[in-house]
Scaffold this motif. Structure first.
Motif, PDB file in Angstrom:
ATOM      1  N   LEU A   1       0.837  -1.206   0.000  1.00 48.81           N
ATOM      2  CA  LEU A   1       0.000   0.000   0.000  1.00 48.81           C
ATOM      3  C   LEU A   1       0.869   1.253   0.000  1.00 48.81           C
ATOM      4  CD1 LEU A   1      -2.833  -0.889   2.551  1.00 48.81           C
ATOM      5  CD2 LEU A   1      -3.016  -0.804   0.055  1.00 48.81           C
ATOM      6  N   ASP A   2       1.981   1.193   0.712  1.00 45.07           N
ATOM      7  CA  ASP A   2       2.884   2.346   0.807  1.00 45.07           C
ATOM      8  C   ASP A   2       3.862   2.412  -0.354  1.00 45.07           C
ATOM      9  OD1 ASP A   2       1.788   3.274   3.214  1.00 45.07           O
ATOM     10  OD2 ASP A   2       3.032   1.908   4.384  1.00 45.07           O
ATOM     11  N   THR A   3       4.341   1.257  -0.794  1.00 44.59           N
ATOM     12  CA  THR A   3       5.383   1.254  -1.820  1.00 44.59           C
ATOM     13  C   THR A   3       4.815   1.320  -3.237  1.00 44.59           C
ATOM     14  OG1 THR A   3       5.433  -1.167  -1.768  1.00 44.59           O
ATOM     15  CG2 THR A   3       6.984   0.009  -0.342  1.00 44.59           C
ATOM     16  N   PHE A   4       3.722   0.622  -3.481  1.00 46.34           N
ATOM     17  CA  PHE A   4       3.121   0.566  -4.818  1.00 46.34           C
ATOM     18  C   PHE A   4       2.067   1.646  -5.012  1.00 46.34           C
ATOM     19  CE2 PHE A   4       0.043  -1.699  -7.767  1.00 46.34           C
ATOM     20  CZ  PHE A   4       0.804  -1.506  -8.918  1.00 46.34           C
ATOM     21  N   LYS A   5       1.411   2.036  -3.928  1.00 43.50           N
ATOM     22  CA  LYS A   5       0.360   3.062  -3.934  1.00 43.50           C
ATOM     23  C   LYS A   5      -0.716   2.740  -4.981  1.00 43.50           C
ATOM     24  CE  LYS A   5       3.425   6.680  -2.231  1.00 43.50           C
ATOM     25  NZ  LYS A   5       2.966   6.464  -0.849  1.00 43.50           N
ATOM     26  N   PRO A   6      -1.470   1.648  -4.740  1.00 37.11           N
ATOM     27  CA  PRO A   6      -2.459   1.222  -5.732  1.00 37.11           C
ATOM     28  C   PRO A   6      -3.658   2.155  -5.805  1.00 37.11           C
ATOM     29  CG  PRO A   6      -2.694  -0.051  -3.728  1.00 37.11           C
ATOM     30  CD  PRO A   6      -1.460   0.790  -3.548  1.00 37.11           C
ATOM     31  N   ASP A   7      -4.369   2.059  -6.932  1.00 40.01           N
ATOM     32  CA  ASP A   7      -5.619   2.787  -7.122  1.00 40.01           C
ATOM     33  C   ASP A   7      -6.823   1.923  -6.794  1.00 40.01           C
ATOM     34  OD1 ASP A   7      -4.353   5.167  -8.203  1.00 40.01           O
ATOM     35  OD2 ASP A   7      -3.909   3.937  -9.959  1.00 40.01           O
ATOM     36  N   ILE A   8      -6.617   0.611  -6.804  1.00 40.89           N
ATOM     37  CA  ILE A   8      -7.689  -0.329  -6.474  1.00 40.89           C
ATOM     38  C   ILE A   8      -7.041  -1.600  -5.947  1.00 40.89           C
ATOM     39  CG2 ILE A   8      -7.794  -1.266  -8.832  1.00 40.89           C
ATOM     40  CD1 ILE A   8     -10.866  -1.509  -8.391  1.00 40.89           C
ATOM     41  N   LEU A   9      -7.764  -2.294  -5.076  1.00 42.60           N
ATOM     42  CA  LEU A   9      -7.227  -3.464  -4.389  1.00 42.60           C
ATOM     43  C   LEU A   9      -8.145  -4.658  -4.624  1.00 42.60           C
ATOM     44  CD1 LEU A   9      -5.378  -4.804  -2.239  1.00 42.60           C
ATOM     45  CD2 LEU A   9      -6.803  -3.737  -0.493  1.00 42.60           C
ATOM     46  N   LEU A  10      -7.565  -5.776  -5.080  1.00 47.67           N
ATOM     47  CA  LEU A  10      -8.280  -7.051  -5.196  1.00 47.67           C
ATOM     48  C   LEU A  10      -7.804  -7.935  -4.057  1.00 47.67           C
ATOM     49  CD1 LEU A  10      -8.075  -7.735  -9.052  1.00 47.67           C
ATOM     50  CD2 LEU A  10      -9.742  -6.370  -7.775  1.00 47.67           C
ATOM     51  N   LEU A  11      -8.719  -8.313  -3.169  1.00 46.32           N
ATOM     52  CA  LEU A  11      -8.345  -8.954  -1.904  1.00 46.32           C
ATOM     53  C   LEU A  11      -8.994 -10.319  -1.757  1.00 46.32           C
ATOM     54  CD1 LEU A  11      -7.086  -8.805   0.968  1.00 46.32           C
ATOM     55  CD2 LEU A  11      -9.199  -7.662   1.702  1.00 46.32           C
ATOM     56  N   ASP A  12      -8.164 -11.351  -1.646  1.00 43.51           N
ATOM     57  CA  ASP A  12      -8.641 -12.693  -1.304  1.00 43.51           C
ATOM     58  C   ASP A  12      -8.836 -12.744   0.208  1.00 43.51           C
ATOM     59  OD1 ASP A  12      -9.273 -15.359  -1.242  1.00 43.51           O
ATOM     60  OD2 ASP A  12      -7.216 -16.051  -1.457  1.00 43.51           O
ATOM     61  N   LEU A  13      -9.901 -13.417   0.653  1.00 43.50           N
ATOM     62  CA  LEU A  13     -10.186 -13.462   2.089  1.00 43.50           C
ATOM     63  C   LEU A  13      -9.483 -14.622   2.800  1.00 43.50           C
ATOM     64  CD1 LEU A  13     -13.985 -12.579   2.390  1.00 43.50           C
ATOM     65  CD2 LEU A  13     -11.998 -11.106   2.714  1.00 43.50           C
ATOM     66  N   MET A  14      -8.835 -15.509   2.051  1.00 41.62           N
ATOM     67  CA  MET A  14      -8.129 -16.643   2.662  1.00 41.62           C
ATOM     68  C   MET A  14      -6.655 -16.554   2.304  1.00 41.62           C
ATOM     69  SD  MET A  14     -10.476 -18.304   4.303  1.00 41.62           S
ATOM     70  CE  MET A  14      -9.662 -19.861   4.643  1.00 41.62           C
TER      71      MET A  14
END
Length: 243
Positions: A43-56
């Protein structure tokens, strides 16, 4: 031309590689990590515009992951999960996710949902490219917040300002609050509120609306059990009052 940055937090090597290859071919700038810890670092190094998050993930799991990442970032979060349960979907959205896709899913559908979320939150333009590359940096030249009494909206930052303090919200909470704010004293049915955020919360229903309103009251009201801003109109829905 600046590419939209997508952070993929997915430990499954096959799914992760498919997402990376497809989104890269669709002109997104993609970084993939396999753990929650690496995701938080990115989050700090890449600074994304959108996040795809797996819950497992190997080091964390469950819908609480949405709350953790929402606390760390204001960018849109789309959950990708093997769990088709409606309860899990509602919990994820209530904890800060902006959309939810059940594996396996169509890559084309994923792209459309990403663009729908970004269009509503960051002014996406066709082709997966947007301007600016990230959330705006705010200085003395940014537009003043829309003002009305003790509670205001900062339209650039997409935050609520209460007594001079910026209150962070999820994107769906902000959309609901913006609708309330633009139409004070008007009673909105749950169906009207569902339509206001449809496209962000793909699985939103009456229960999800009630959860969003409850969360807004916790953030805005001195006593959420006796709300002064968001009133319940029994048998109909909700209305906003700015004392």
């Amino acid at each position: 031309m600046t590419l939209t940055r997508v952070l993929v937090i997915e430990d499954d090597p096959i799914i992760g590689e498919m997402l990376t290859l497809y989104l890269t071919e669709e002109n997104f700038d993609v970084q993939r990590v396999e753990t929650a810890r690496d995701g938080k670092h990115a989050l700090d190094t890449f600074k994304p515009d959108i996040l795809l998050l797996d819950l497992m993930l190997p080091d964390a799991s469950g819908t609480e992951l949405c709350a953790e990442f929402r606390h760390l970032t204001a960018v849109p979060i789309i959950v990708i999960s093997m769990k088709p349960s409606v309860t899990v979907r509602i919990q994820a959205i209530s904890y800060g996710a902006d959309d939810f896709l059940v594996k396996p899913f169509s890559m084309q559908e994923l792209k459309v949902r990403m663009e729908a979320v970004l269009r509503r939150t960051m002014n996406l333009i066709p082709g997966g490219v947007k301007a600016p590359a990230s959330l705006p940096q705010h200085d003395s030249h940014h537009a003043p917040p829309s003002s009305s009494g003790g509670l205001t909206l900062d339209l650039e930052r997409r935050t609520i300002v209460l007594d001079g303090e910026h209150i962070e919200t999820t994107f769906s909470e902000y959309e609901i609050m913006k609708l309330f704010y633009q139409h004070p004293n008007r009673v909105f049915s749950r169906e009207e509120l569902i339509n206001a955020v449809r496209g962000i919360d793909s699985f939103i229903n009456d229960r999800a609306i009630d959860v969003h309103v409850t969360n807004l009251r916790r953030k805005l009201e001195k006593n959420p059990k006796e709300p002064q801003f968001i009133k319940t109109v029994w048998g109909v829905g909700y209305k906003f009052m700015n004392p």
